[in-house]
Design an enzyme around this catalytic site. Sequence first.
Site, PDB file in Angstrom:
ATOM      1  N   GLU A 170      -5.719  -8.245  -0.102  1.00  0.00           N
ATOM      2  CA  GLU A 170      -6.409  -7.858   1.142  1.00  0.00           C
ATOM      3  C   GLU A 170      -7.857  -7.597   0.782  1.00  0.00           C
ATOM      4  OE1 GLU A 170      -4.767  -4.950   3.865  1.00  0.00           O
ATOM      5  OE2 GLU A 170      -2.725  -5.444   3.238  1.00  0.00           O
ATOM      6  N   GLU A 192       0.818  -1.232   0.000  1.00  0.00           N
ATOM      7  CA  GLU A 192       0.000   0.000   0.000  1.00  0.00           C
ATOM      8  C   GLU A 192       0.845   1.272   0.000  1.00  0.00           C
ATOM      9  OE1 GLU A 192      -3.025  -0.139   3.086  1.00  0.00           O
ATOM     10  OE2 GLU A 192      -4.161  -1.642   1.975  1.00  0.00           O
TER      11      GLU A 192
END
Length: 503
Positions: A292, A173
């Site tokens: 995720e 991320e």
Amino acid sequence: MSTAQITVDPGSVVGPVRRRTFGSFVEHLGRCVYTGIYEPGHPAADEQGLRTDVLDLVRELGVTTVRYPGGNFVSGYRWEDGIGPVDQRPSRLDLAWHCTEPNTFGVDQFIAWCAKAGIEPMMAVNLGTRGIAEAVDLLEYCTIPGGTAWSDARRANGAAEPYPVTMWCLGNELDGPWQIGHKTAREYGRLAAEVARAMRMVRPDLELVACGSSGTGMPTFGEWEREVLTETYDLVDLVSAHAYYCEEDGDLASFLASAVDMDAFIAGVSATADAVGTALKSTRRIHISFDEWNVWYQHRVESKVPDGDHWPVAPHLLEDRYNVADAVVVGNLLISLLRHTDRVHAASLAQLVNVIAPIMTEPGGPAWRQTIFHPFALTSRHARGDVLGVGVRSPSCATARFGDVPIVDAVATHDQGTGEIAVFLVNRATAEPTRIELDLRALDPIGLVEAVELSNPDHAWHATASDSTSVGPRRLDGVLVDAGRASLVLPPVSWAMVRLRTA
Ligand code: AHR
């Protein structure tokens, strides 16, 4: 009662059911590792401190791959802290979650845990505070048989054989301003390309995952993928996608339609990746690692990180208690992942134990299944063979977030070896049952194997340590199979699975 028609078409095969679709995620966060999978001294712990009661549930869940060690945590992690004699390992500040990381669990224990669980490890490297050298060192530690400093260190730490790690995430991320070492797309793309190039000098056959967007709501969504893949296109195999959903302001109808967003996310990333490939005149195809995904109530007190001078070890963090509606959404998100099996080649339910997890534990106490455990376990067990094209004609309902959406969603799989068909479906209607008419004539089913559903008049019910079983999957009565057609009625806010056999 409204009716939805579902037609399963064996002539349209989307692709194989990929076992990696049923991956999960273990991060050094809260109690996922400590008092989750690892708790020396627990009555069920084995000689390595691994909780065997949790291992049993992980196997039952049908998890195939596990991403490790983060997550936001990895962006500040020094993997070398987690190897060697446990009592000599340093404690460090974990800036991502404002905790103290004791490092009593590290890569060697993780690989040992994977072997016991029958799971393929998927490692992430730190591209927040670190770079090429540390990533290559870890790769050497894990995958070189011996004769170098890091591979001999692994051997000295008790692992004579290299570790079977082929999937590697290039950071986590990095598009998010919350990430330690947050970068622009160009900064990250350049770094990821150079790390990938160096890692491939060690092992050309790695499967490398570049960071995509942390959600469709990111202001850089789309442009991030375009820039990152322009830098990395020939060097990586997959681009990641992350998505978390929750019921906001009591808007159950929108929440139940969360898979509409996941569908759009996958379509958007696929289109962007293909556009980059076209511009580069490349014949390669980049696939998606949806590494995720889950329901996560990020704004609840459970997700409030410690602050100030308080840096606890393994506190209760992100310990969401999942209700029946959450389980229906998780089942629907799996339907979305499966129907994109041509593009989504790996996925990880985030996370596995205690932290936004299907499995909960008490320190020194029991382990139990949350509601979201059930659709995951049943889909992992029974989605086999090929994913087939499914036509759904369904009444729609209005949602504030996604406009009009079909109230029924479904996917089907067909195992040519056993002849079994499995149809996974949800009824997103919040108050009314829906009749389902399944047309399977092209497959010629001869009988029902089983039909189960997950619902509850009180869809806010959630499992606890003392009652984790009073609501769970139960037999769906009244399923009629005749001349290649099946009919059934789904309760409101429900997930279901219908298995049929062919001759
Ligand atoms: O899974 C919880 C967190 O969500 C992860 O650490 C991070 O990658 C994401 O924002």
